[in-house]
Design a protein around this motif. Structure first.
Motif, PDB file in Angstrom:
ATOM      1  N   GLU A   1      45.376  53.744  69.089  1.00 16.13           N
ATOM      2  CA  GLU A   1      43.815  53.706  68.589  1.00 16.13           C
ATOM      3  C   GLU A   1      43.749  53.330  67.360  1.00 16.13           C
ATOM      4  OE1 GLU A   1      40.149  56.885  68.618  1.00 16.13           O
ATOM      5  OE2 GLU A   1      41.579  57.012  70.213  1.00 16.13           O
ATOM      6  N   ARG A   2      44.320  53.952  66.313  1.00 14.38           N
ATOM      7  CA  ARG A   2      44.144  53.555  64.991  1.00 14.38           C
ATOM      8  C   ARG A   2      44.408  51.886  64.782  1.00 14.38           C
ATOM      9  NH1 ARG A   2      43.949  57.026  60.332  1.00 14.38           N
ATOM     10  NH2 ARG A   2      44.951  55.528  59.257  1.00 14.38           N
ATOM     11  N   VAL A   3      45.523  51.620  65.424  1.00 15.76           N
ATOM     12  CA  VAL A   3      46.136  50.152  65.327  1.00 15.76           C
ATOM     13  C   VAL A   3      45.063  49.112  66.084  1.00 15.76           C
ATOM     14  CG1 VAL A   3      47.792  48.734  65.887  1.00 15.76           C
ATOM     15  CG2 VAL A   3      48.536  50.900  64.880  1.00 15.76           C
ATOM     16  N   HIS A   4      44.624  49.777  67.154  1.00 15.52           N
ATOM     17  CA  HIS A   4      43.800  48.958  68.022  1.00 15.52           C
ATOM     18  C   HIS A   4      42.451  48.690  66.998  1.00 15.52           C
ATOM     19  CE1 HIS A   4      41.232  47.383  71.315  1.00 15.52           C
ATOM     20  NE2 HIS A   4      40.425  48.436  71.154  1.00 15.52           N
ATOM     21  N   ARG A   5      41.899  49.696  66.574  1.00 12.44           N
ATOM     22  CA  ARG A   5      40.413  49.600  65.823  1.00 12.44           C
ATOM     23  C   ARG A   5      40.910  48.834  64.290  1.00 12.44           C
ATOM     24  NH1 ARG A   5      39.111  53.725  62.069  1.00 12.44           N
ATOM     25  NH2 ARG A   5      40.582  55.104  62.951  1.00 12.44           N
ATOM     26  N   GLY A   6      41.872  49.107  63.792  1.00 15.65           N
ATOM     27  CA  GLY A   6      42.291  48.118  62.747  1.00 15.65           C
ATOM     28  C   GLY A   6      42.165  46.555  63.030  1.00 15.65           C
ATOM     29  N   SER A   7      43.121  46.415  64.135  1.00 16.26           N
ATOM     30  CA  SER A   7      43.115  44.910  64.399  1.00 16.26           C
ATOM     31  C   SER A   7      41.724  44.263  64.817  1.00 16.26           C
ATOM     32  CB  SER A   7      44.073  44.949  65.810  1.00 16.26           C
ATOM     33  OG  SER A   7      44.350  43.556  66.020  1.00 16.26           O
ATOM     34  N   LYS A   8      40.772  45.167  65.553  1.00 18.42           N
ATOM     35  CA  LYS A   8      39.704  44.580  65.796  1.00 18.42           C
ATOM     36  C   LYS A   8      38.683  44.444  64.462  1.00 18.42           C
ATOM     37  CE  LYS A   8      37.266  45.608  69.301  1.00 18.42           C
ATOM     38  NZ  LYS A   8      36.640  46.326  70.420  1.00 18.42           N
ATOM     39  N   LEU A   9      38.760  45.071  63.389  1.00 17.29           N
ATOM     40  CA  LEU A   9      37.898  45.196  62.151  1.00 17.29           C
ATOM     41  C   LEU A   9      38.517  44.162  61.160  1.00 17.29           C
ATOM     42  CD1 LEU A   9      35.733  46.545  60.763  1.00 17.29           C
ATOM     43  CD2 LEU A   9      37.668  48.123  59.980  1.00 17.29           C
TER      44      LEU A   9
ATOM     45  N   THR B   1      39.865  42.519  55.444  1.00 16.18           N
ATOM     46  CA  THR B   1      40.472  41.497  56.074  1.00 16.18           C
ATOM     47  C   THR B   1      41.927  42.013  56.156  1.00 16.18           C
ATOM     48  OG1 THR B   1      41.026  40.692  53.608  1.00 16.18           O
ATOM     49  CG2 THR B   1      39.029  39.844  54.590  1.00 16.18           C
ATOM     50  N   GLY B   2      42.445  43.155  55.563  1.00 15.60           N
ATOM     51  CA  GLY B   2      43.805  43.436  55.855  1.00 15.60           C
ATOM     52  C   GLY B   2      43.915  44.963  56.223  1.00 15.60           C
ATOM     53  N   TRP B   3      44.497  45.334  57.403  1.00 16.06           N
ATOM     54  CA  TRP B   3      44.738  46.660  57.654  1.00 16.06           C
ATOM     55  C   TRP B   3      46.065  46.954  57.671  1.00 16.06           C
ATOM     56  CZ3 TRP B   3      40.614  50.186  59.218  1.00 16.06           C
ATOM     57  CH2 TRP B   3      40.833  51.534  59.878  1.00 16.06           C
ATOM     58  N   ILE B   4      46.489  47.740  56.879  1.00 15.07           N
ATOM     59  CA  ILE B   4      47.997  48.052  56.604  1.00 15.07           C
ATOM     60  C   ILE B   4      48.320  49.460  56.910  1.00 15.07           C
ATOM     61  CG2 ILE B   4      50.283  48.065  55.165  1.00 15.07           C
ATOM     62  CD1 ILE B   4      47.642  45.430  54.365  1.00 15.07           C
ATOM     63  N   GLU B   5      48.981  49.765  58.087  1.00 20.73           N
ATOM     64  CA  GLU B   5      49.209  51.346  58.508  1.00 20.73           C
ATOM     65  C   GLU B   5      50.723  51.361  57.856  1.00 20.73           C
ATOM     66  OE1 GLU B   5      47.606  53.702  59.778  1.00 20.73           O
ATOM     67  OE2 GLU B   5      45.885  52.719  60.815  1.00 20.73           O
ATOM     68  N   VAL B   6      51.148  52.952  57.671  1.00 24.46           N
ATOM     69  CA  VAL B   6      52.323  53.216  57.241  1.00 24.46           C
ATOM     70  C   VAL B   6      52.724  54.468  58.235  1.00 24.46           C
ATOM     71  CG1 VAL B   6      53.705  54.467  55.492  1.00 24.46           C
ATOM     72  CG2 VAL B   6      52.040  52.410  54.871  1.00 24.46           C
ATOM     73  N   GLY B   7      53.853  54.553  58.554  1.00 23.93           N
ATOM     74  CA  GLY B   7      54.569  55.533  59.234  1.00 23.93           C
ATOM     75  C   GLY B   7      54.807  55.216  60.768  1.00 23.93           C
ATOM     76  N   ALA B   8      53.963  56.188  61.534  1.00 18.82           N
ATOM     77  CA  ALA B   8      53.952  56.068  62.946  1.00 18.82           C
ATOM     78  C   ALA B   8      52.408  56.225  63.643  1.00 18.82           C
ATOM     79  CB  ALA B   8      54.903  56.894  63.834  1.00 18.82           C
TER      80      ALA B   8
ATOM     81  N   ILE C   1      45.995  47.664  72.532  1.00 22.02           N
ATOM     82  CA  ILE C   1      45.989  47.260  71.097  1.00 22.02           C
ATOM     83  C   ILE C   1      45.427  45.786  70.878  1.00 22.02           C
ATOM     84  CG2 ILE C   1      47.428  46.941  68.854  1.00 22.02           C
ATOM     85  CD1 ILE C   1      49.398  49.162  69.963  1.00 22.02           C
ATOM     86  N   HIS C   2      44.386  45.729  70.483  1.00 17.69           N
ATOM     87  CA  HIS C   2      43.828  44.457  70.202  1.00 17.69           C
ATOM     88  C   HIS C   2      44.724  43.525  69.625  1.00 17.69           C
ATOM     89  CE1 HIS C   2      40.553  41.628  69.843  1.00 17.69           C
ATOM     90  NE2 HIS C   2      40.707  41.264  68.432  1.00 17.69           N
ATOM     91  N   ARG C   3      44.969  42.381  70.012  1.00 18.82           N
ATOM     92  CA  ARG C   3      45.981  41.347  69.325  1.00 18.82           C
ATOM     93  C   ARG C   3      47.409  41.988  68.940  1.00 18.82           C
ATOM     94  NH1 ARG C   3      42.730  39.087  64.705  1.00 18.82           N
ATOM     95  NH2 ARG C   3      43.378  41.014  63.915  1.00 18.82           N
ATOM     96  N   ALA C   4      47.834  42.672  69.927  1.00 18.43           N
ATOM     97  CA  ALA C   4      49.150  43.315  69.669  1.00 18.43           C
ATOM     98  C   ALA C   4      50.147  42.457  69.438  1.00 18.43           C
ATOM     99  CB  ALA C   4      49.531  44.364  70.931  1.00 18.43           C
ATOM    100  N   GLU C   5      50.121  41.060  70.303  1.00 15.86           N
ATOM    101  CA  GLU C   5      51.196  40.322  69.682  1.00 15.86           C
ATOM    102  C   GLU C   5      51.217  39.633  68.536  1.00 15.86           C
ATOM    103  OE1 GLU C   5      47.829  38.262  71.110  1.00 15.86           O
ATOM    104  OE2 GLU C   5      48.741  39.963  72.064  1.00 15.86           O
TER     105      GLU C   5
END
Length: 180
Positions: A91-99, A80-87, A123-127
């Motif tokens: 593609e990773r952010v897009h995949r996480g946002s869809k998941l 339910t939550g995808w929290i990235e760290v760093g930079a 990026i899915h739902r970038a906004e």
């Protein structure tokens, strides 16, 4: 011979007044040999600032290509939550946002450079994705204070973090930017 991860323990008292979250945490973070101390501090801050039921550090940590640094799962195991760290790359952010229904990025780097790297990418739902940044000198000071066993008190009030970390008193605003 491959180097192994170094395990650090953290005892953290969290008082997030902004979200009404209060917790005593006992955490073990495995620091991969390629992971900087600043990245590990940012992982710890992201975990504490996002703390809720089902939160966990990912199994692979910094070396994982399939998971972010921090995950939140519901009682069925669904992410339910995808929290990235760093930079992270787009593609990773897009995949996480869809998941996941919630995606966020926490960075110890220059937020403008991280945003520039992601701007214009698919990026899915970038906004809806926040990018959170911290004072880089504060993160560096916390990184310099890391030991194998660590104690911290983290308080958040009006998006200002007050961190007592192994005897050092540090503070930083939580700067928020949007990808879209």
């Amino acid at each position: 011979m491959a180097l192994s991860a170094t395990v650090h323990t953290f005892t953290v008292q969290v008082a997030d007044v902004d979200r009404g979250v209060y917790a005593d945490l006992s955490l073990r973070l495995a620091r991969h040999p390629s992971e900087t101390a600043e990245f590990m501090v940012t992982r710890l801050l992201a975990y504490c600032l996002e703390y809720r039921d089902g939160i966990a550090f990912s199994d692979g940590g910094v070396s994982s290509t399939d998971e972010p640094a921090v995950l939140v799962r519901d009682s069925t195991g669904r992410i339910t939550g995808w929290i990235e760290v760093g930079a992270p790359d787009a593609e990773r952010v897009h995949r996480g946002s869809k998941l996941a229904e919630y995606t966020a990025i926490y960075t110890h780097r220059d937020p403008a450079k991280v945003l520039a790297q992601l701007t214009g990418k698919r990026i899915h739902r970038a906004e809806d994705i926040p990018l959170f940044g911290f004072d880089r000198e504060m993160v560096a000071a916390a990184a310099a204070a890391i030991d194998r066993r660590n104690t911290a008190t983290l308080s958040v009030t009006e998006r200002q973090v007050f961190l007592e970390f192994n005897g050092a008193n540090l503070t930083t605003p939580v700067l928020e930017f949007r990808l879209g």
